[in-house]
Design a protein around this motif. Structure first.
Motif, PDB file in Angstrom:
ATOM      1  N   LEU A 168       0.852  -1.186   0.000  1.00 34.51           N
ATOM      2  CA  LEU A 168       0.000   0.000   0.000  1.00 34.51           C
ATOM      3  C   LEU A 168       0.891   1.240   0.000  1.00 34.51           C
ATOM      4  O   LEU A 168       1.813   1.350   0.814  1.00 34.51           O
ATOM      5  CB  LEU A 168      -0.892  -0.004   1.236  1.00 34.51           C
ATOM      6  CG  LEU A 168      -1.733   1.247   1.492  1.00 34.51           C
ATOM      7  CD1 LEU A 168      -2.740   1.453   0.372  1.00 34.51           C
ATOM      8  CD2 LEU A 168      -2.435   1.143   2.845  1.00 34.51           C
ATOM      9  N   THR A 190      -3.660   0.758  -9.103  1.00 35.79           N
ATOM     10  CA  THR A 190      -4.065  -0.284  -8.170  1.00 35.79           C
ATOM     11  C   THR A 190      -4.511  -1.525  -8.920  1.00 35.79           C
ATOM     12  O   THR A 190      -5.381  -1.462  -9.791  1.00 35.79           O
ATOM     13  CB  THR A 190      -5.209   0.220  -7.268  1.00 35.79           C
ATOM     14  OG1 THR A 190      -4.724   1.296  -6.459  1.00 35.79           O
ATOM     15  CG2 THR A 190      -5.728  -0.896  -6.372  1.00 35.79           C
ATOM     16  N   GLN A 246      -0.257  -7.782  -4.783  1.00 33.18           N
ATOM     17  CA  GLN A 246      -1.203  -6.684  -4.764  1.00 33.18           C
ATOM     18  C   GLN A 246      -0.497  -5.346  -4.619  1.00 33.18           C
ATOM     19  O   GLN A 246       0.355  -5.175  -3.729  1.00 33.18           O
ATOM     20  CB  GLN A 246      -2.198  -6.853  -3.607  1.00 33.18           C
ATOM     21  CG  GLN A 246      -3.200  -5.710  -3.463  1.00 33.18           C
ATOM     22  CD  GLN A 246      -4.215  -5.678  -4.587  1.00 33.18           C
ATOM     23  OE1 GLN A 246      -4.787  -6.709  -4.953  1.00 33.18           O
ATOM     24  NE2 GLN A 246      -4.463  -4.483  -5.137  1.00 33.18           N
ATOM     25  N   THR A 305      -1.652  -1.394  -4.105  1.00 39.63           N
ATOM     26  CA  THR A 305      -2.770  -0.508  -3.820  1.00 39.63           C
ATOM     27  C   THR A 305      -2.240   0.904  -3.633  1.00 39.63           C
ATOM     28  O   THR A 305      -1.338   1.133  -2.816  1.00 39.63           O
ATOM     29  CB  THR A 305      -3.523  -0.947  -2.552  1.00 39.63           C
ATOM     30  OG1 THR A 305      -3.968  -2.297  -2.717  1.00 39.63           O
ATOM     31  CG2 THR A 305      -4.725  -0.037  -2.309  1.00 39.63           C
TER      32      THR A 305
END
Length: 120
Positions: free
Chosen positions: A11, A90, A115, A117
């Motif tokens: 993130l 993202t 992932q 983000t």
């Protein structure tokens, strides 16, 4: 058969940076092109960038000027340096690698995805 392991996702705030890694291991005779793809929810998987064994690169328009792709052939590892990240970056990022066996037979392996983000 080779395997791929991606790392480096996470993130980050808009404007931030991340560096993704993709390491190939296992039974490897030859690695040809290595690529990064991404898939956001509801979207198709799309090419982000690719690099040939000799270092030639290709970028999606969305990645040009912000992302850099590189590889360390001695370590069988590819990297994606992502700068100036935007919320639209993202997605789950996947590594794809084109291999050759000792019999010159091509095969493709995909990583499990990491992932990324980007918060606004």
């Amino acid at each position: 058969q080779a395997q791929l392991v991606e790392s480096g996702g996470g993130l980050v705030h808009s404007g931030g940076s991340l560096r993704l890694s993709c390491k190939a291991s296992g039974s490897i005779f030859s690695i040809k092109a290595m690529s990064w793809y991404r898939q956001a929810p509801g979207n198709e998987r799309e090419l982000v960038a690719s690099i040939t064994s000799s270092g030639g690169t290709l970028f999606a328009d969305s990645a040009k000027g912000r992302f850099t792709i590189s590889r360390d052939n001695a370590k069988n590892t590819m990297y994606l340096q992502m700068n100036s990240l935007k919320p639209e970056d993202t997605a789950v990022y996947y590594c794809k690698t084109d291999f050759l066996t000792g019999d010159n037979a091509p095969y493709i392996v995909w990583g499990q995805g990491t992932q990324v983000t980007v918060s606004s």
